[in-house]
Design a protein around this motif. Sequence first.
Motif, PDB file in Angstrom:
ATOM      1  N   TYR A  94      33.009  34.448  26.608  1.00 12.63           N
ATOM      2  CA  TYR A  94      33.049  35.105  25.065  1.00 12.63           C
ATOM      3  C   TYR A  94      33.894  34.281  24.245  1.00 12.63           C
ATOM      4  N   LYS A  95      33.396  33.369  23.368  1.00  9.52           N
ATOM      5  CA  LYS A  95      34.405  32.592  22.759  1.00  9.52           C
ATOM      6  C   LYS A  95      35.381  31.625  23.548  1.00  9.52           C
ATOM      7  N   ASP A  96      34.792  31.122  24.509  1.00 11.24           N
ATOM      8  CA  ASP A  96      35.600  30.040  25.441  1.00 11.24           C
ATOM      9  C   ASP A  96      36.491  30.898  26.373  1.00 11.24           C
ATOM     10  N   PHE A  97      36.215  32.161  26.419  1.00 13.13           N
ATOM     11  CA  PHE A  97      37.061  33.147  27.413  1.00 13.13           C
ATOM     12  C   PHE A  97      36.010  33.681  28.453  1.00 13.13           C
ATOM     13  N   ALA A  98      36.216  33.397  29.749  1.00 12.98           N
ATOM     14  CA  ALA A  98      35.339  33.978  30.678  1.00 12.98           C
ATOM     15  C   ALA A  98      35.592  35.362  31.071  1.00 12.98           C
ATOM     16  N   ILE A  99      34.337  36.253  30.973  1.00  9.51           N
ATOM     17  CA  ILE A  99      34.060  37.509  31.121  1.00  9.51           C
ATOM     18  C   ILE A  99      33.649  37.838  32.510  1.00  9.51           C
ATOM     19  N   ASP A 100      33.404  36.817  33.236  1.00 12.82           N
ATOM     20  CA  ASP A 100      32.510  37.274  34.817  1.00 12.82           C
ATOM     21  C   ASP A 100      33.353  38.350  35.547  1.00 12.82           C
ATOM     22  N   GLN A 101      34.746  38.459  35.515  1.00 15.36           N
ATOM     23  CA  GLN A 101      35.359  39.395  36.411  1.00 15.36           C
ATOM     24  C   GLN A 101      35.174  40.868  35.678  1.00 15.36           C
ATOM     25  N   LEU A 102      34.711  40.831  34.299  1.00 16.47           N
ATOM     26  CA  LEU A 102      34.399  42.278  33.667  1.00 16.47           C
ATOM     27  C   LEU A 102      33.167  42.686  34.003  1.00 16.47           C
ATOM     28  N   LEU A 103      32.176  41.855  34.545  1.00  9.86           N
ATOM     29  CA  LEU A 103      30.756  42.281  34.661  1.00  9.86           C
ATOM     30  C   LEU A 103      30.406  42.447  36.315  1.00  9.86           C
ATOM     31  N   VAL A 104      31.371  42.793  37.143  1.00 11.29           N
ATOM     32  CA  VAL A 104      31.284  43.154  38.361  1.00 11.29           C
ATOM     33  C   VAL A 104      30.792  44.708  38.488  1.00 11.29           C
ATOM     34  N   PRO A 105      29.429  44.839  39.055  1.00 14.06           N
ATOM     35  CA  PRO A 105      29.115  46.407  39.003  1.00 14.06           C
ATOM     36  C   PRO A 105      29.877  47.288  39.642  1.00 14.06           C
ATOM     37  N   THR A 106      29.987  48.855  39.212  1.00 16.77           N
ATOM     38  CA  THR A 106      30.931  49.701  39.733  1.00 16.77           C
ATOM     39  C   THR A 106      29.970  50.931  39.965  1.00 16.77           C
ATOM     40  N   THR A 107      28.875  50.603  39.595  1.00 13.33           N
ATOM     41  CA  THR A 107      27.866  51.974  40.053  1.00 13.33           C
ATOM     42  C   THR A 107      26.608  51.594  40.828  1.00 13.33           C
ATOM     43  N   ILE A 108      25.929  52.280  41.456  1.00 13.15           N
ATOM     44  CA  ILE A 108      24.862  51.901  42.446  1.00 13.15           C
ATOM     45  C   ILE A 108      23.776  53.195  42.406  1.00 13.15           C
ATOM     46  N   THR A 109      22.665  52.611  42.232  1.00  7.64           N
ATOM     47  CA  THR A 109      21.777  53.491  42.443  1.00  7.64           C
ATOM     48  C   THR A 109      20.562  53.253  43.490  1.00  7.64           C
ATOM     49  N   TYR A 110      20.280  54.202  44.411  1.00  4.98           N
ATOM     50  CA  TYR A 110      19.490  53.657  45.332  1.00  4.98           C
ATOM     51  C   TYR A 110      18.743  54.937  46.147  1.00  4.98           C
ATOM     52  N   LYS A 170      36.552  48.277  28.967  1.00  2.00           N
ATOM     53  CA  LYS A 170      37.355  46.970  29.304  1.00  2.00           C
ATOM     54  C   LYS A 170      36.635  45.694  28.851  1.00  2.00           C
ATOM     55  N   LEU A 171      35.396  45.804  28.788  1.00  4.75           N
ATOM     56  CA  LEU A 171      34.578  44.451  28.487  1.00  4.75           C
ATOM     57  C   LEU A 171      34.946  44.749  26.673  1.00  4.75           C
ATOM     58  N   LYS A 172      34.643  45.852  25.972  1.00 10.49           N
ATOM     59  CA  LYS A 172      34.636  45.784  24.684  1.00 10.49           C
ATOM     60  C   LYS A 172      36.263  45.462  24.305  1.00 10.49           C
ATOM     61  N   ALA A 173      37.271  46.127  25.132  1.00 10.10           N
ATOM     62  CA  ALA A 173      38.387  45.761  24.800  1.00 10.10           C
ATOM     63  C   ALA A 173      38.880  44.352  24.793  1.00 10.10           C
ATOM     64  N   PHE A 174      38.325  43.734  25.762  1.00  7.85           N
ATOM     65  CA  PHE A 174      38.561  42.424  25.943  1.00  7.85           C
ATOM     66  C   PHE A 174      38.056  41.488  24.792  1.00  7.85           C
ATOM     67  N   ILE A 175      36.796  41.821  24.422  1.00 11.40           N
ATOM     68  CA  ILE A 175      36.160  41.261  23.268  1.00 11.40           C
ATOM     69  C   ILE A 175      36.851  41.322  22.054  1.00 11.40           C
ATOM     70  N   GLU A 176      37.311  42.765  21.842  1.00  9.23           N
ATOM     71  CA  GLU A 176      38.302  42.851  20.577  1.00  9.23           C
ATOM     72  C   GLU A 176      39.631  41.828  20.778  1.00  9.23           C
ATOM     73  N   THR A 177      39.956  41.924  21.999  1.00 12.07           N
ATOM     74  CA  THR A 177      41.433  41.202  21.952  1.00 12.07           C
ATOM     75  C   THR A 177      40.980  39.783  21.566  1.00 12.07           C
ATOM     76  N   VAL A 178      39.972  38.961  22.066  1.00 10.12           N
ATOM     77  CA  VAL A 178      39.573  37.778  21.833  1.00 10.12           C
ATOM     78  C   VAL A 178      39.161  37.675  20.102  1.00 10.12           C
TER      79      VAL A 178
END
Length: 893
Positions: A94-110, A170-178
């Motif tokens: 997002y605007k030259d800042f990597a956000i991969d670490q914020l997209l790691v899933p933390t829930t699972i349905t199975y 966390k994702l929104k906060a990071f984007i707001e920070t950017v």
Amino acid sequence: MNKKITLAFLLIIISIISFCQTETILREADEKTIPIKAHTNKETSEILDVLKKCSGPSEIKFNIKEHHEIYKTAGNLSIKLAVGNMVMQGNYSYKDFAIDQLLVPTTITYTYNFTNNEGKSIKAESFANESYKSGEYIVKLKQPSFDGEKESKIFLTNLELGYTSNDLGKLKAFIETVDAYYNADALLRMVNRELDAMYMDSIELLQENLKTTEINIEKFDAMKQERFFSKLDLDANDPIGFKSHLGKTYVKNRSQKQTLEHKLKYMHETYYLKGMEWLQWGDTIKAQVHFYRSIEEKPNYTPPFYQIAEYDYSLKKYSAVLDTCVTIITKLTPDNDTRYSTVKLTEAVIYHYIDSINKYITNEQFAEGIKLLNKSISYATQIKGVRKFSEFDDIYGRINLAYYNQLVNETKNKLARFNLFEAKFNIDSLARFRYAFRADIQDETPEHNLQNELYSQWIAKGKDALENKMPDTAFISFKNAKATCKTYNAVQCTNELDSLQLTSIKQYYSKLINDAEILITENFGDSAVNTLLFADKLIAAWNIEKSPLADSLLTAAYQVKYNNLIAEGDNSLNTGDSRQALAFYNEALKLSQNISLQQNMELTKKISKAAEAIVIQYCDHGLTHADALQVDKAREYLIKAESVANQYSIEEVESVKLKIEQLRAALNSGECNSALYKFNIKFRTGEKFIEQKDFPKAFTALNEAIDICKSYKECELPLDKTKELKEKIRPVKIYQEEIKSIERDIEDKSYSKAIEAYTELSEYFTDSVKYNYNISHDSLFIYIKSHKDLQFIDFAVLHYSGLDETNKCIELLNILYKKEYNNNWAKQSMTALGKQLAQIDFEEKSSANPETLIAQYTKNDKWFRHLSNAYMEQWKEYSKTIVPEVNEIPKEE
């Protein structure tokens, strides 16, 4: 030793046996690609929406591995399934800042399925949005052994990955920070533009510009609170160079702020420099305005004074220039350059004055020339450093002689025009002037000639008056001639003058007798008396025979004066001016007592009538003041009325007696009313101060009210009620006075005395203050910690340290810390407390780590370093005194 080896051997044997008894039925891993789907949950859907404004693949996919394990141990199946090795396909930013670490899933349905060798489901169960970490076992089952177990399977269906609200936050906060990061950069650019456009030389904008720089500091502080450096790791990734941008802008703002503060602090210098700029630009008017403003800011700042003087010099306002120069040299403390320039400017003005003086001499304007010369000498003397002008002595000689000759000519002209009195004044001025400057004027002949000419003209004027039957004028002329020859040594009195003077006096006396007779006939008695008395003095001085009519005329003149005084008195009485009438009557009475005159038989009654009118008038004025409660004024008029009535023996006259009694009654009533009025003011003042909780002032007001009650006992004012209220507030009054005394002790740094007094006052408040009027008394500790005197709080740390109340000491030190008190000033109190805390803690837990214990008090803040140092030193001292325990005494060999 043998027991330990045996135990280890048994454990190894058991492990080998257990391993040999465990059978692996299934152990495999399947690789899959799992896309993140919006319908998984609300948070996942929102994250996918957020990703639409980020760069990267249009869909999030993760490559994963499913790990399937089935083991058989001792007749039971252990079934496990894990999902791990998650790798995102592609990268997101997002605007030259990597956000991969914020997209790691933390829930699972199975849904997991456990099937036998025939594919028949033995156990299946579904889970939705379970909390999850990559590599965790999501299935753990225990199953008894059964037929067909060797080809049994464990696998997943309906597998979906998703996110929680925490992930979304966390994702929104990071984007707001950017976003805030880029917004802060834009704000920095705007601040930079403001600073570049800031007109630093504008005096009118100084305060506004300073306020702008202060607002900028608030903006910088807000940016720092965003913590971009830690949140976005700007040391590694700063696409817009925010770090250097912030630093440069901050330094630039600080520099301009310091410049503006300097200009505002030294406004006298700012105005002066601005004035010098206007001078360079040729606008002298605006320059002068700024120089005067500089002086208003600092009246002893000399450079603007000199610039004003130079400007006045250019306008040829030389007097103003010299006044300013005197101010600079005698009243201010100029620097060397300003002093030198001022002296040179003064000399330039004096040279101009010398030129003007020479012109005055040429044009015979001697008064102006002398005035200007004296002025030049005065300024040259006052201003130290001005050169000595040799021209002054030469000018003095020439101007004095020229001025003297001019006065001689003026006097001759006055004598020619027969202005004898003016001529005499000039002659006297000539003598004084010549004596004052006798070194320059040595010839007295012109004066002597003028004196003799004056004498001759007085004689001629007197003779002319005798011929024209004007003996009074002749008398005055011969008298002035006599005075002239007596005054001036150069003039000789002649015998002719004595003869002429005697003749004029005899004729003058006859004229006075005739004038008096006419005045009597015309009823001007007072003027006739004065004329005849002057005539008697005149003949007595010159031994001239008295006129046979003189005595009878004087008696007749007194009779006319007597009758006129009574008539004037009657007229004044009729017009209501009784005091003027009484004065006329008394003067007539006095005149008739000294001189035998025909008496007016009604004069005594007239005097009584006038006195009666005056008494009634005084009483009426007194009654007016009594009604207005102006008792002192009313009493003054009563005294005046009684005095007049007694002086003229009219006390028993009915109208006088009635009026005086009326005034006395009103005065008695008015005194009580006045006393009640004064009492009410004091009493209400006391009540008002009680409402305001100012009891010392209330006590004073009530005391004054009590004094009024005692002074007017006959008026029966509420004395007891006032005393009761006074005694009721006395304890609170004493309490407030003691509080003020304690505050004075604190101001005088008598802290020990203040604490002792406050402790005693606490007991007094509890025991004696029954009516506290909602005044609360704090405990000593609350009073100390809420006090504005930080040194007093510092002293209290020592006080409570001596009482072993260490918790209070720590609380007081924290107050000093929060209020940024100088910790070096608190060194003594912290040292004492540190030793005491070390003693207490060591006695309770000597085996503890002292650094951990002291950190509980100081939070490892450097402000408490004196406390920490004292604590650690004391702890070391106590540690040296410990004797190690002896567990075993060695045997003697």
